[in-house]
Design a protein around this motif. Structure first.
Motif, PDB file in Angstrom:
ATOM      1  N   GLY A 142       0.837  -1.210   0.000  1.00 48.01           N
ATOM      2  CA  GLY A 142       0.000   0.000   0.000  1.00 48.01           C
ATOM      3  C   GLY A 142       0.868   1.254   0.000  1.00 48.01           C
ATOM      4  N   GLY A 143       1.896   1.243   0.831  1.00 43.82           N
ATOM      5  CA  GLY A 143       2.819   2.384   0.891  1.00 43.82           C
ATOM      6  C   GLY A 143       3.583   2.532  -0.410  1.00 43.82           C
ATOM      7  N   MET A 144       4.005   1.410  -0.969  1.00 41.32           N
ATOM      8  CA  MET A 144       4.755   1.469  -2.234  1.00 41.32           C
ATOM      9  C   MET A 144       3.884   2.030  -3.361  1.00 41.32           C
ATOM     10  SD  MET A 144       6.881  -2.129  -2.039  1.00 41.32           S
ATOM     11  CE  MET A 144       7.348  -2.143  -3.765  1.00 41.32           C
ATOM     12  N   ALA A 145       2.617   1.602  -3.388  1.00 45.20           N
ATOM     13  CA  ALA A 145       1.722   2.135  -4.427  1.00 45.20           C
ATOM     14  C   ALA A 145       1.465   3.621  -4.171  1.00 45.20           C
ATOM     15  CB  ALA A 145       0.412   1.363  -4.442  1.00 45.20           C
ATOM     16  N   SER A 146       1.279   3.977  -2.917  1.00 49.30           N
ATOM     17  CA  SER A 146       0.938   5.366  -2.587  1.00 49.30           C
ATOM     18  C   SER A 146       2.070   6.336  -2.892  1.00 49.30           C
ATOM     19  CB  SER A 146       0.568   5.487  -1.109  1.00 49.30           C
ATOM     20  OG  SER A 146      -0.634   4.794  -0.893  1.00 49.30           O
ATOM     21  N   THR A 147       3.324   5.855  -2.810  1.00 49.33           N
ATOM     22  CA  THR A 147       4.455   6.753  -3.063  1.00 49.33           C
ATOM     23  C   THR A 147       5.060   6.515  -4.450  1.00 49.33           C
ATOM     24  OG1 THR A 147       5.888   5.177  -1.955  1.00 49.33           O
ATOM     25  CG2 THR A 147       5.093   7.013  -0.635  1.00 49.33           C
ATOM     26  N   ARG A 148       4.486   5.604  -5.203  1.00 47.11           N
ATOM     27  CA  ARG A 148       4.987   5.226  -6.528  1.00 47.11           C
ATOM     28  C   ARG A 148       6.457   4.809  -6.428  1.00 47.11           C
ATOM     29  NH1 ARG A 148       4.418   9.874  -9.843  1.00 47.11           N
ATOM     30  NH2 ARG A 148       2.167   9.854  -9.718  1.00 47.11           N
ATOM     31  N   ALA A 149       6.708   3.886  -5.519  1.00 44.20           N
ATOM     32  CA  ALA A 149       8.079   3.446  -5.241  1.00 44.20           C
ATOM     33  C   ALA A 149       8.653   2.641  -6.407  1.00 44.20           C
ATOM     34  CB  ALA A 149       8.081   2.587  -3.977  1.00 44.20           C
ATOM     35  N   SER A 150       9.973   2.488  -6.409  1.00 46.58           N
ATOM     36  CA  SER A 150      10.576   1.592  -7.405  1.00 46.58           C
ATOM     37  C   SER A 150      11.808   0.914  -6.812  1.00 46.58           C
ATOM     38  CB  SER A 150      10.865   2.301  -8.716  1.00 46.58           C
ATOM     39  OG  SER A 150      11.477   3.536  -8.562  1.00 46.58           O
ATOM     40  N   GLY A 151      13.040   1.294  -7.204  1.00 48.20           N
ATOM     41  CA  GLY A 151      14.202   0.635  -6.616  1.00 48.20           C
ATOM     42  C   GLY A 151      15.111   0.024  -7.654  1.00 48.20           C
ATOM     43  N   THR A 152      15.710  -1.136  -7.293  1.00 52.15           N
ATOM     44  CA  THR A 152      16.863  -1.602  -8.058  1.00 52.15           C
ATOM     45  C   THR A 152      16.534  -2.297  -9.382  1.00 52.15           C
ATOM     46  OG1 THR A 152      16.845  -3.589  -6.689  1.00 52.15           O
ATOM     47  CG2 THR A 152      18.397  -1.860  -6.070  1.00 52.15           C
TER      48      THR A 152
END
Ligand code: MLT
Ligand code: ZN
Length: 463
Positions: A142-152
C-alpha cells in the motif's frame, strides 16, 4: 484549515475498535516518524484496521468531524509522507495483510495494502511467479503504491506505476471506488488507477491492490565492475540499454559508498565508481547478455567483472548494495542521513552526478552517491549530526542544488521517494499550473482536506 476534535472521534470509534485504537505516547511516536530527516510529528491517535469496512467506518467518522487521517503502512517513507502535520488519526493498515487472490495464468495478484513485498514473494514461492519491484526496505505494498516506489530493478520491470493494474479505494467521504481492471490494456477513459498511485494518501485510502506478476527467471547471475570514472560507468549503462540487453539491475555506487561497504559488509571490492549488475533469462541467454555487457564495459574503462555465480554470493552482493545507507552512516557514528533523490533523462545523468560530487567535495559534509542508473535516477546522501543546524543547512543547500540541476536538465525532483514534506517546495517549479489541476482534483474529492493534510494538494504546514 482548521480541523475537528480527534478526542471525540476516538470516543465514537472506541466502541467498535476497543484495544485497536490507541492514544499511547509510544504508539503515536512510532507512527509519527519515518526514514526521512524530518522531525517527528505525532498523530493524536492510531487505529489498527482489519478490513475495508473498518476503513470506511474510520473515514466516515473522521469526515463527519473533519479530523485528519494519515494512512500508515510500515513507516518506511523517505520524505515524511506519514508525518501527522495536523494531528488526527494514523490509520495503521498493517493488519490488512491478506493475499486475496493469485491468478497464475493471468500473472496477477490481489492483495490488501498491509502485505509487504517480502511477504508477497514468500506467498508466491510455489507458483514460479514473483513481484519484482524492490525499493530495498520491506515496505508495505500500500505504501509502495501510494508513493509510486521503485528501486533496483525498475529498469527491467518498471515502477509501481507500471505494476499496479487496479485498486479499491475508500474515498474521503467513506464511499468505495474501484479503478482499473485485471486486463493488460484498456482505453476506457481517464486512468484513475494511476491517479491514486503516487497520491500519497491525499485522495483516499487504498484497501485492495491488483498487481502484475512476472515469472521467476530460469537463470540469474550477478557481477560487479569497477570503472576508471563515473562517466564510464554511466556510459556503459546507456550502451547496455541501447544494445537491447534486458538488464535486470544496473546499480551505481561511488567510491565512497564502496569503501563504506567494504568496511560494513566485509566486502573486498576495488574502491572505485562501480556498477552492480544482474542478468535474468535462460542459462544461454544470460551468458550472451553478460558477454555483450562485459565488452561494453571494457570499452568504457571497466576494469573487469567480478562474478557472483552462487546464490549465496549473489545475495551477499545485493545485501551489501541494500546496506549501503547503514554502511555509509557507520562512517560517522551517531550521524543521521539526509538522502535526496532526483531523476534525469539518462543522457544528463553523468553530468548531474559529477556536479553533485564536485559540489559535495567542496563542502565540509561527508556524503555518498548511488544510483539506479538505468532509470537516470540517483541519490546523494549527506551525513548530518543531530542537533547540528549548520550541517543540516549545508545538506539542504547541497540537496537543493542537486534538485535544481535535475529540473534544469529536464528531470524531476523525486524519482522514487515521493513528495511528502521534503519535496513539496518543488511541486510548483516542476508542474507549473499542473499544481492548480492537482488542487482542483484534491478539492473535488476531499473538500475538507482531511486526507493526509500538508501533503501534495492539501494546505502545507511545513516545507
Ligand atoms: C535506495 O536506493 O537504496 C533506496 O531508494 C533507499 C535510499 O536511497 O535511501
Ligand atoms: Zn533508491
Amino acid at each position: 484549515m482548521s480541523y475537528g476534535d480527534t478526542a471525540a472521534v476516538v470516543e465514537t470509534l472506541r466502541a467498535h475498535f476497543g484495544e485497536r485504537i490507541s492514544t499511547a505516547e509510544a504508539v503515536r511516536r512510532h507512527h509519527g516518524e519515518d526514514l526521512s530527516y524530518l522531525p517527528t510529528m505525532l498523530p493524536d491517535a492510531v487505529v489498527f484496521v482489519e478490513s475495508t469496512a473498518e476503513v470506511q467506518r474510520v473515514v466516515a467518522a473522521c469526515a463527519a468531524a473533519r479530523v485528519p487521517i494519515i494512512p500508515y503502512g510500515v513507516g518506511s517513507s523517505m520524505e515524511g509522507q506519514i508525518l501527522a502535520t495536523a494531528g488526527g488519526i494514523s490509520l495503521d493498515l498493517s493488519r490488512m495483510n491478506r493475499v486475496l487472490a493469485v491468478h497464475e495464468s493471468d500473472f496477477d495478484v490481489v492483495v490488501e495494502p498491509g502485505v509487504t513485498r517480502k511477504a508477497l514473494n514468500e506467498h508466491l514461492r510455489a507458483t514460479g511467479l514473483t513481484f519484482p519491484v524492490d525499493p530495498g526496505a520491506d515496505a508495505s505494498l500500500g505504501g509502495m503504491a501510494s508513493t509510486r516506489a521503485s528501486g533496483t530493478n525498475a529498469v527491467r520491470y518498471g515502477t509501481m506505476r507500471e505494476n499496479v493494474l487496479a485498486l479499491e479505494v475508500v474515498l474521503p467521504n467513506g464511499e468505495l471506488l474501484r479503478t482499473g481492471s485485471r486486463a493488460r490494456k484498456s482505453s476506457m477513459g481517464y486512468d484513475l488507477t494511476k491517479l491514486f498511485v503516487g497520491a500519497e494518501g491525499t485522495l483516499g485510502v487504498l484497501t485492495e491492490i491488483t498487481l502484475r506478476l512476472h515469472p521467476v527467471p530460469a537463470a540469474i547471475s550477478a557481477a560487479v565492475c569497477p570503472f576508471d570514472s563515473l562517466k564510464g560507468a554511466v556510459d556503459t549503462c546507456i550502451a547496455t540499454i541501447q544494445s537491447g540487453v534486458p538488464i535486470a539491475r544496473i546499480e551505481f555506487l561511488d567510491d565512497i559508498a564502496i569503501a563504506a561497504s567494504n568496511h560494513y559488509s566485509k566486502m573486498s571490492l576495488t574502491v572505485a565508481p562501480t556498477l552492480f549488475l544482474e542478468f535474468h533469462g535462460t542459462e544461454a541467454g544470460i551468458r550472451e547478455q553478460a558477454e555483450i555487457v562485459e565488452a561494453i564495459a571494457a570499452e568504457n574503462g571497466g576494469r573487469g567483472f567480478q562474478w557472483a555465480t552462487q546464490r549465496e554470493e549473489r545475495e551477499r552482493l545485493w545485501k551489501a548494495r541494500h546496506d549501503s545507507n547503514p554502511a555509509t552512516r557507520a562512517m560517522r557514528p551517531g550521524a543521521a542521513m539526509f538522502v535526496t533523490d532526483a531523476c534525469v533523462p539518462i543522457s544528463a545523468l553523468a553530468d548531474n552526478m559529477t556536479a553533485a560530487r564536485a559540489d559535495g567535495d567542496a563542502s565540509f559534509l561527508k556524503f555518498k552517491i548511488n544510483g539506479h542508473v538505468g532509470d537516470g535516477n540517483f541519490h546523494v546522501s549527506y551525513l548530518v549530526m543531530p542537533d547540528a543546524p549548520k550541517e543540516l543547512a549545508e545538506a539542504k543547500r547541497l540537496a537543493e542544488n542537486v534538485v535544481m540541476r535535475a529540473l534544469e536538465s529536464g528531470g524531476t525532483a523525486s524519482g522514487e521517494h515521493g513528495v511528502g514534506l521534503g519535496k513539496l517546495k518543488y511541486l510548483q517549479r516542476e508542474h507549473g499550473n499542473g499544481v492548480d489541476v492537482m488542487q482542483s482534483l484534491k478539492l473535488a474529492l476531499d473538500p475538507h482536506a482531511i486526507m493526509n493534510p500538508g501533503k501534495l494538494g492539501a494546505p502545507a504546514t511545513a516545507s
